[in-house]
Design a protein around this motif. Structure first.
Motif, PDB file in Angstrom:
ATOM      1  N   VAL A  79      26.282  10.239   8.924  1.00 19.04           N
ATOM      2  CA  VAL A  79      25.513  10.855  10.025  1.00 19.04           C
ATOM      3  C   VAL A  79      24.877   9.840  10.833  1.00 19.04           C
ATOM      4  CG1 VAL A  79      23.514  12.242  10.365  1.00 19.04           C
ATOM      5  CG2 VAL A  79      24.909  12.790   8.630  1.00 19.04           C
ATOM      6  N   LYS A  80      24.523   8.719  10.231  1.00 17.80           N
ATOM      7  CA  LYS A  80      23.992   7.730  10.826  1.00 17.80           C
ATOM      8  C   LYS A  80      25.164   7.047  11.902  1.00 17.80           C
ATOM      9  CE  LYS A  80      20.212   6.367   7.679  1.00 17.80           C
ATOM     10  NZ  LYS A  80      18.918   6.413   8.890  1.00 17.80           N
ATOM     11  N   LEU A  81      26.279   6.637  11.144  1.00  9.95           N
ATOM     12  CA  LEU A  81      27.493   6.004  11.937  1.00  9.95           C
ATOM     13  C   LEU A  81      27.966   7.122  13.181  1.00  9.95           C
ATOM     14  CD1 LEU A  81      29.181   4.104   9.209  1.00  9.95           C
ATOM     15  CD2 LEU A  81      28.733   3.365  11.430  1.00  9.95           C
ATOM     16  N   ALA A  82      27.803   8.441  12.649  1.00 12.46           N
ATOM     17  CA  ALA A  82      28.271   9.562  13.740  1.00 12.46           C
ATOM     18  C   ALA A  82      27.461   9.382  15.037  1.00 12.46           C
ATOM     19  CB  ALA A  82      28.373  10.858  13.102  1.00 12.46           C
ATOM     20  N   VAL A  83      26.154   9.540  14.663  1.00 16.63           N
ATOM     21  CA  VAL A  83      24.861   9.760  15.911  1.00 16.63           C
ATOM     22  C   VAL A  83      25.202   8.234  16.603  1.00 16.63           C
ATOM     23  CG1 VAL A  83      22.576   9.492  16.468  1.00 16.63           C
ATOM     24  CG2 VAL A  83      23.505  11.016  14.766  1.00 16.63           C
TER      25      VAL A  83
ATOM     26  N   ALA B 188       7.727   9.930  10.839  1.00 12.79           N
ATOM     27  CA  ALA B 188       8.659   8.870  11.495  1.00 12.79           C
ATOM     28  C   ALA B 188       9.983   8.894  11.007  1.00 12.79           C
ATOM     29  CB  ALA B 188       7.650   7.555  11.170  1.00 12.79           C
ATOM     30  N   LYS B 189      10.827   7.934  11.581  1.00 11.04           N
ATOM     31  CA  LYS B 189      11.930   8.140  11.151  1.00 11.04           C
ATOM     32  C   LYS B 189      12.842   6.296  11.448  1.00 11.04           C
ATOM     33  CE  LYS B 189      15.229   8.779  14.171  1.00 11.04           C
ATOM     34  NZ  LYS B 189      16.411   8.991  15.135  1.00 11.04           N
ATOM     35  N   TRP B 190      13.650   6.253  11.145  1.00 16.31           N
ATOM     36  CA  TRP B 190      14.400   4.899  11.529  1.00 16.31           C
ATOM     37  C   TRP B 190      15.616   5.131  12.509  1.00 16.31           C
ATOM     38  CZ3 TRP B 190      13.425   0.228   9.622  1.00 16.31           C
ATOM     39  CH2 TRP B 190      12.473   0.079   8.374  1.00 16.31           C
ATOM     40  N   ALA B 191      15.335   4.185  13.598  1.00 17.45           N
ATOM     41  CA  ALA B 191      16.345   4.421  14.697  1.00 17.45           C
ATOM     42  C   ALA B 191      17.526   3.255  14.511  1.00 17.45           C
ATOM     43  CB  ALA B 191      15.674   4.233  16.015  1.00 17.45           C
ATOM     44  N   GLU B 192      18.696   4.006  14.020  1.00 20.11           N
ATOM     45  CA  GLU B 192      19.736   2.846  13.550  1.00 20.11           C
ATOM     46  C   GLU B 192      20.236   1.945  14.841  1.00 20.11           C
ATOM     47  OE1 GLU B 192      18.607   4.262  10.215  1.00 20.11           O
ATOM     48  OE2 GLU B 192      19.305   5.697  11.517  1.00 20.11           O
ATOM     49  N   GLU B 193      20.446   0.747  14.426  1.00 17.90           N
ATOM     50  CA  GLU B 193      21.295   0.015  15.123  1.00 17.90           C
ATOM     51  C   GLU B 193      22.417  -0.736  14.231  1.00 17.90           C
ATOM     52  OE1 GLU B 193      18.428  -2.694  16.764  1.00 17.90           O
ATOM     53  OE2 GLU B 193      17.218  -1.138  18.058  1.00 17.90           O
ATOM     54  N   PHE B 194      23.509  -0.361  14.326  1.00  9.42           N
ATOM     55  CA  PHE B 194      24.808  -0.931  13.631  1.00  9.42           C
ATOM     56  C   PHE B 194      25.091  -2.257  14.217  1.00  9.42           C
ATOM     57  CE2 PHE B 194      24.529   3.440  12.302  1.00  9.42           C
ATOM     58  CZ  PHE B 194      24.796   3.331  10.689  1.00  9.42           C
ATOM     59  N   LYS B 204      37.312  -3.824  12.472  1.00  3.16           N
ATOM     60  CA  LYS B 204      35.777  -3.713  12.760  1.00  3.16           C
ATOM     61  C   LYS B 204      34.994  -3.522  11.290  1.00  3.16           C
ATOM     62  CE  LYS B 204      35.678  -1.600  17.288  1.00  3.16           C
ATOM     63  NZ  LYS B 204      34.959  -0.348  18.050  1.00  3.16           N
ATOM     64  N   TYR B 205      33.771  -3.995  11.101  1.00  2.80           N
ATOM     65  CA  TYR B 205      32.983  -3.530  10.017  1.00  2.80           C
ATOM     66  C   TYR B 205      31.475  -3.341  10.565  1.00  2.80           C
ATOM     67  CZ  TYR B 205      31.960  -8.317   9.013  1.00  2.80           C
ATOM     68  OH  TYR B 205      31.421  -9.747   9.017  1.00  2.80           O
ATOM     69  N   TYR B 206      30.468  -2.740   9.880  1.00  2.00           N
ATOM     70  CA  TYR B 206      29.243  -2.444  10.472  1.00  2.00           C
ATOM     71  C   TYR B 206      28.247  -2.624   9.220  1.00  2.00           C
ATOM     72  CZ  TYR B 206      31.754   0.519  13.862  1.00  2.00           C
ATOM     73  OH  TYR B 206      32.681   0.933  14.641  1.00  2.00           O
ATOM     74  N   TRP B 207      27.085  -3.583   9.713  1.00  2.00           N
ATOM     75  CA  TRP B 207      25.842  -3.779   8.840  1.00  2.00           C
ATOM     76  C   TRP B 207      25.329  -2.362   9.365  1.00  2.00           C
ATOM     77  CZ3 TRP B 207      25.982  -6.246   4.322  1.00  2.00           C
ATOM     78  CH2 TRP B 207      26.920  -7.080   4.198  1.00  2.00           C
ATOM     79  N   LEU B 208      24.499  -1.792   8.596  1.00  5.54           N
ATOM     80  CA  LEU B 208      23.392  -1.044   8.745  1.00  5.54           C
ATOM     81  C   LEU B 208      21.929  -1.691   9.059  1.00  5.54           C
ATOM     82  CD1 LEU B 208      22.094   1.998   9.078  1.00  5.54           C
ATOM     83  CD2 LEU B 208      22.064   2.102   6.724  1.00  5.54           C
ATOM     84  N   THR B 209      21.193  -1.618  10.049  1.00  2.00           N
ATOM     85  CA  THR B 209      20.109  -2.260  10.394  1.00  2.00           C
ATOM     86  C   THR B 209      19.149  -0.815  11.045  1.00  2.00           C
ATOM     87  OG1 THR B 209      20.636  -2.803  12.499  1.00  2.00           O
ATOM     88  CG2 THR B 209      21.054  -4.471  10.840  1.00  2.00           C
TER      89      THR B 209
END
Lengths: 259, 259
Positions: A79-83, B188-194, B204-209
């Motif tokens: 879900v996070k990657l989708a958004v 509150a929530k986390w706003a993801e920045e991959f 490609k690969y992604y780190w979740l931050t």
């Protein structure tokens, strides 16, 4: 396909599971479908996210006319990657998760990757629904759920869902669903029974198994509805505060350390 | 050591983390301590359980006079194995989890392995508390938390906790804690920045931050308390039903399919 809602489809059984195929088929009649789902089974991963290793997200061409991505992470990662990476911040109109092979009623809302993905959708302020069927088999028959999924989803698209509220929908096995019951989460739990074995080197290991224990026989619960042949719909929220306990804790004696 | 409470200690940073050592030291002054903790880091595993592979549970001799077991599974697996295989169904009087290296306030209650272990303790009807410090570093200083942990734990042992209720306790960094505030979970929530990268094969690969986003400035929230130098205590429960939404959903039009 203007004016059609954009629908994110996710699950926890993996992108090739029959359950997500059935859900995609229903959603294709309602909107523009984008699938971001785990590249393998991720059952019972709860609200886990992947922070200690990198994630992969790759396009796949599995069902004709459907934009699909497989993800190496958990359902919540999907879900996070989708958004962020697929919709690039422009949120979908709906997030549906499932159809899970196996029930996610009652306390399973905590353990289930399917439901955690829907919870994450709701955290992202996307109207979200998790769907599950009382059948763990790979060749489970989802056909009888489809009409109900369509009816419930249309109502969600029409009315919306309050911010921070999502739906947990579970279906009984078999064709004769009696109807839809709006329910509360039954107060039940799993009683664990670890299957203890010895490996070839004579070291112990354990398989987690369990028996579902329901101590809540309220006729307003999801367990009751499913046992009596109804589809259960539980509105779910993720403020876990025990609000009723706040005044009680305020009477406790923390001495001079009470702020 | 008769009449002393039996205390299960668990965490998500792993059995060798300094945070659990600090927690063990406080608990040894209050009761008989048994530790069952992951054999490595299990942060952000939420309420995940291990069903697709077997689990190991092995005794270790890490701190003198403390019965300790390392587990190959998640924090929730640790609690389940503790109850079933270590205590063999005779439940401990208390389950404490932490001290986590990093805050678990607000929405983190869902992602945190530390808090999920405490939730699992409460599901098992064991009075349970999760403790976390606002410091991710391995060499974080936990000494200023110890007095507060003792005071809070003594109150829990004295009053008990309502069935299905546990505590989420978070500490600010630094010596000058102003006191204890009973709070609700901030919205509150986390706003993801991959963090998007290319591997040596140009894939490609992604780190979740992520960035923590608080849109809830209520002075009764855990975020407010921590920002103002207080230790936050949030009572937590695991009925995720959005009870307020049930009458609303009952007005929706499911046609003849309403049960």
């Amino acid at each position: 396909m203007k004016n059609k809602p954009t629908i994110l489809v996710v699950n926890d059984d993996g992108i090739t599971a029959p359950g997500i195929k059935a859900l995609i088929e229903v959603m294709q009649t309602l909107g523009n479908v984008v699938v971001v789902a785990p590249d393998g089974p991720q059952s019972a991963t709860g609200h886990a996210i992947t922070i200690a290793k990198p994630l992969r997200l790759d396009g796949v061409d599995l069902y004709e006319g459907v934009e699909m991505y497989k993800c190496s992470g958990t359902p919540v990662d999907c879900v996070k990657l989708a958004v962020n990476k697929v919709f690039k911040g422009k949120k979908p109109d709906l997030c549906v998760s499932g159809i899970n092979h196996g029930l996610n009623n009652s306390i399973n809302v905590l353990y289930s990757g399917t439901m955690s993905a829907a919870v994450e959708g709701a955290i992202e302020s996307i109207p979200s629904i998790g769907f599950s069927l009382d059948d763990f088999e790979l060749d489970a028959d989802f056909s009888h759920c489809k009409t109900y999924i369509e009816i419930i989803t249309k109502q969600v698209l029409k009315h919306g869902l309050g911010l921070g509220t999502l739906l947990n929908v579970n279906f009984p096995k078999g064709n004769a669903i009696k109807g839809i019951k709006i329910c509360r989460q039954a107060n039940a739990k799993w009683a664990e029974e670890f299957d203890e074995r010895l490996d070839p080197h004579k070291r112990k290991y354990y398989w987690l198994t369990g028996v579902f224990q329901n101590n809540d026989h309220g006729e307003d619960t999801d367990v009751w509805a499913l046992e009596h042949g109804y589809a259960s719909v539980v509105p779910v929220q993720f403020d876990m505060t025990a609000h009723h306990a706040i005044p009680i804790l305020n009477t406790w004696d923390f001495g001079e350390n009470k702020g």
